[in-house]
Motif scaffolding. Sequence first.
Motif: not given
Length: 88
Positions: A12-16, A19-29, A31-38
């Motif tokens: 939930v924290a990652v999703l928030h 939603d706050a505007g973080a870039k997908t690529a940054d989050l993936v890198r 947190h060590g998950v794939t875009e599909q997981t997000l």
Amino acid sequence: MKKSRFTEAQIVAVLHEWDAGAKTADLVRRHGVTEQTLYRWKKKYGGLQVSEAKRLKALEEENRQLKRLVADQALNLQVVKDLLGKKW
């Protein structure tokens, strides 16, 4: 079932954060998950708070146990029907 590395609160924290505007690529890198997981997390946990996500997980576990119980009862019923249906 495979246990997730992330708790509901972390998801939930990652999703928030997303939603706050973080870039997908940054989050993936980070947190060590794939875009599909997000996107899968967003589909399942999107818009939920931490307490709601924990409740969802508890309900899924309860549902799993009830389904197993119903399957066991159906199997027992079928065995009894088979035994009573045979001519001795």
